[in-house]
Design a protein around this motif. Structure first.
Motif, PDB file in Angstrom:
ATOM      1  N   THR A  49       6.662   5.950  10.690  1.00 41.94           N
ATOM      2  CA  THR A  49       5.353   5.905  10.027  1.00 41.94           C
ATOM      3  C   THR A  49       4.865   7.303   9.689  1.00 41.94           C
ATOM      4  O   THR A  49       4.431   7.579   8.556  1.00 41.94           O
ATOM      5  N   PHE A  64      -3.859   5.936   6.080  1.00 40.19           N
ATOM      6  CA  PHE A  64      -3.389   4.627   6.520  1.00 40.19           C
ATOM      7  C   PHE A  64      -2.255   4.761   7.537  1.00 40.19           C
ATOM      8  O   PHE A  64      -2.262   4.116   8.591  1.00 40.19           O
ATOM      9  N   SER A  79      -2.169   3.867  11.458  1.00 41.99           N
ATOM     10  CA  SER A  79      -1.184   2.851  11.850  1.00 41.99           C
ATOM     11  C   SER A  79      -0.284   3.369  12.961  1.00 41.99           C
ATOM     12  O   SER A  79       0.065   2.623  13.899  1.00 41.99           O
ATOM     13  N   TYR A 111      -2.098   3.198  16.150  1.00 41.68           N
ATOM     14  CA  TYR A 111      -2.215   1.793  16.558  1.00 41.68           C
ATOM     15  C   TYR A 111      -0.921   1.315  17.215  1.00 41.68           C
ATOM     16  O   TYR A 111      -0.929   0.676  18.271  1.00 41.68           O
ATOM     17  N   THR A 147       2.243  -5.869  17.310  1.00 40.48           N
ATOM     18  CA  THR A 147       3.204  -4.787  17.051  1.00 40.48           C
ATOM     19  C   THR A 147       4.620  -5.197  17.461  1.00 40.48           C
ATOM     20  O   THR A 147       5.540  -5.188  16.639  1.00 40.48           O
ATOM     21  N   ALA A 171       2.099  -6.478  12.341  1.00 36.71           N
ATOM     22  CA  ALA A 171       1.669  -5.117  11.981  1.00 36.71           C
ATOM     23  C   ALA A 171       2.856  -4.280  11.526  1.00 36.71           C
ATOM     24  O   ALA A 171       2.751  -3.496  10.565  1.00 36.71           O
ATOM     25  N   LEU A 215       3.511  -2.564   7.955  1.00 33.48           N
ATOM     26  CA  LEU A 215       3.890  -1.149   7.793  1.00 33.48           C
ATOM     27  C   LEU A 215       5.128  -1.017   6.907  1.00 33.48           C
ATOM     28  O   LEU A 215       5.228  -0.102   6.088  1.00 33.48           O
TER      29      LEU A 215
END
Length: 618
Positions: free
Chosen positions: A77, A105, A109, A112, A121, A150, A154
């Motif tokens: 990410t 974002f 993310s 998170y 997740t 999630a 992503l």
């Protein structure tokens, strides 16, 4: 350590080294190239992802594998964010709204994914342990769990980022640096190959190693090569720029004109010649000095205001002459040129100055000499006029009294005495003509008339009418060919043709006189010719005849004064032309001269000008 983790570990070390190199390069290049910084951060992110890959290879249980799987997702990410920043800097994309949106974002993310322990997740209750048999027979086990919604989101956003980078690359390929665009296409293909392989292995389509870390390594190698090439080119450009600046500095320092840059009314830069103009030995003594101190006080406000106007109106260039003041108080004359420039991104004025003190003194001396010459010429002209007047009066008296003597004592004088009286009268008349011709010669250069378009054919016909008696006595046949219109003084051109025709009549043979007047042309001039069938002139005298009082014919019956052709030469030269003669003894003479074409007639054909002339005559 698992054998399959060793190549990944080596790639981690190499990637870290590349990241450190580009981080140092960013500071070495004065923080001007932001792509060095963002690529260094991307390398650090890829290296950290590789560390998690090494941990995954060496995990022996699900409990050991899950933290490394979570770390891989977090770094994937963050790597999407850092690489997006690098691409924007690398391709010099001006619009950064989309980049900032994706960056926020993905950072949120990543936090998170790092902190969340719910099934959104990772689904802890759904292990996805993969035991893969490689094509060469070895076995490798990946301890993973199924990703949550999630993570799927992503993945989708990662595809969107990839699409956006692909769009920027295509735009660069069409409108920007094609080499950079091709490098980005290569990096994208490498990443796509690794991503497709990992997705296929994860879905069980076939059994093989996860390759995304190898894709990262390929991207690092490719982009490092590209950036290194740019660094080398930048160094070469810098070296070339330094050499160019050195040459420019030498050119400015060795210039014969003074050069300065004025900003905020202060001298910010000047060359050595500028300092020398104002009496300084070292140019550094001038820097920081108010510009107005170099201007003569009476002219200071005007010059400073003019220069300020040039700075306000950026496109203006001022050419000014003023008096300057040297450091010892000496006044010098200056010619200057000022124009608007930018110095350190701020408005400034660049000036070039020339010391024209010597030229001004020479101009003043020349003006004084010209005035003196004008005065002397006027005195000489007055002297010639007065002298000619006083000379002609005694000549008329001598001629009159000699003729009176001949009439009164006609029957008392013998034949020889009458001949002597005739010689005396002819000598007085000749002297009278000589003085008159000399006056004409001196006045040709003094009398100026308005120049206009003139038909040469009309002028010649007027001359023939005025010489009708002489033409008839000699039985002359004068043929006028095609003649143009020219730009000149009518009276002087009439005198020119009159003298040339009189010469043709005077120096004739026993044959009937034939005179032909014609013309031809080149790009700039008309060439006029006056041809006769007279006695001709020997070649060695072709130049001599245009000198004043130069007579080749010593015949007593010749009434010429030797001034006619010099008058013709003077008239032609005043019309910016040339005159010469072509002749041989016994074969006649042709006098040629040139006259400049006028602009509006230079584009017309010969026939057009001739017909216009014919219409005017009619």
């Amino acid at each position: 350590m698992n054998a399959y983790s060793i190549p990944t570990f080596v790639m981690v070390i190499v990637t870290l080294f590349v990241g450190v190199y580009h981080l140092l390069l960013y500071f070495r290049r004065y923080k001007l190239y932001h792509e060095d910084l963002t690529f260094a951060i991307s390398c650090f992110g890829m290296a950290l992802y590789g560390v998690y890959c090494v941990g995954m290879y060496n995990a022996n249980s699900l409990q050991q594998g899950i933290p490394f799987q979570r770390g891989q997702v977090v770094m994937l990410t963050l790597n999407g964010t850092t690489f997006l920043w690098f691409v924007v800097d690398y391709l010099n994309v001006k619009e950064k709204i989309i980049r900032n949106f994706f960056s926020r974002f993905f950072i949120i993310s990543a936090l998170y994914v790092l902190l969340d322990r719910s099934h959104w997740t990772f689904q802890m209750d759904k292990p996805a342990i993969k035991s893969i048999v490689l094509p060469w027979g070895n076995n490798i086990v990946y301890y993973e769990v199924e990703p949550g919604i999630a993570i799927e989101l992503l993945s989708f956003m990662g595809v969107m980022v990839f699409v956006y980078m692909f769009y920027m690359t295509i735009h660069e390929l069409r409108f920007g640096d094609k080499r950079k665009a091709k490098n980005m296409i290569g990096a994208g293909l490498i990443f796509c190959i690794g991503l497709i392989n990992d997705a296929s292995v994860h879905q069980g389509y076939y059994q093989f190693l996860y390759m995304i870390e190898y894709g990262y390594m390929g991207i690092v190698i490719l982009m490092t090569a590209s950036l290194t090439n740019e660094v080398v080119e930048s160094a070469l450009r810098k070296k070339a720029l330094e050499e160019s600046e050195k040459k420019y500095r030498e050119l400015v320092d060795n210039s014969l004109v003074g050069i300065c840059i004025i900003q905020d009314h202060l001298i910010r830069f000047c060359n050595q010649r500028f300092a020398e103009i104002f009496g300084y030995n070292n140019r550094f003594d001038v820097l920081g000095t108010p510009w107005s101190l170099f201007i003569f006080p009476d002219e200071r406000n005007f010059i400073v205001n003019e220069i300020s106007q040039a700075q306000i109106r950026e496109s203006d260039h001022k050419q000014l002459e003023f008096r300057g003041v040297q450091n010892n108080g000496t006044v010098v004359d200056i010619q200057s040129f000022f124009g608007y420039i930018l110095l350190d991104n701020l408005p400034a004025i660049q000036g070039t100055l020339i010391d024209i003190t010597a030229r001004k003194a020479a101009e003043k001396q020349l003006k004084q000499s010209s005035e003196q010459l004008k005065h002397y010429t006027l005195e000489l002209e007055q002297f010639v006029n007065v002298t000619s007047h006083h000379l002609q009066e005694p000549l008329r008296s001598v001629s009159s009294y000699v003729q009176l003597l001949a009439r009164r004592y006609k029957n008392k004088l013998d034949q020889r005495a009458h001949e002597y009286i005739q010689f005396a009268v002819e000598g007085a008349d000749r002297m009278h003509r000589l003085i008159n011709d000399f006056l004409v010669y001196t006045r040709v250069g003094k009398i100026w008339q308005t120049r206009q378009q003139i038909s040469l054919k009309v002028i010649i016909q007027r001359v023939i009418v005025s010489l009708h008696e002489s033409v008839s006595e000699n039985g002359a046949d004068i043929h006028i060919g095609h003649l143009p219109q020219v730009f000149g003084e009518e009276a002087k051109l009439e005198l020119l043709f009159k003298n040339l025709i009189l010469n043709a009549l005077a120096y004739r043979r026993s044959d009937p006189v034939r005179i032909h007047i014609f013309s031809d042309q080149n790009d700039e001039n008309w060439r006029i010719g006056v041809q006769d069938n007279g006695i001709g002139i020997a070649r060695e005298y072709h130049q001599l005849i245009f000198g004043i009082f130069q007579k080749l014919n010593k015949n007593k019956k010749d009434t010429g004064t030797g001034i006619g052709l010099p008058i013709c030469k003077k008239i032609v030269e005043q019309h910016h032309g040339q005159i010469w003669v072509a002749s041989e003894i016994g074969k006649g003479t042709t006098v040629y001269f040139t006259l400049k074409k006028e602009n509006e007639y230079s584009s017309l054909s010969y026939e057009t000008i001739y017909h216009e002339t014919e219409d005017q005559i009619q």
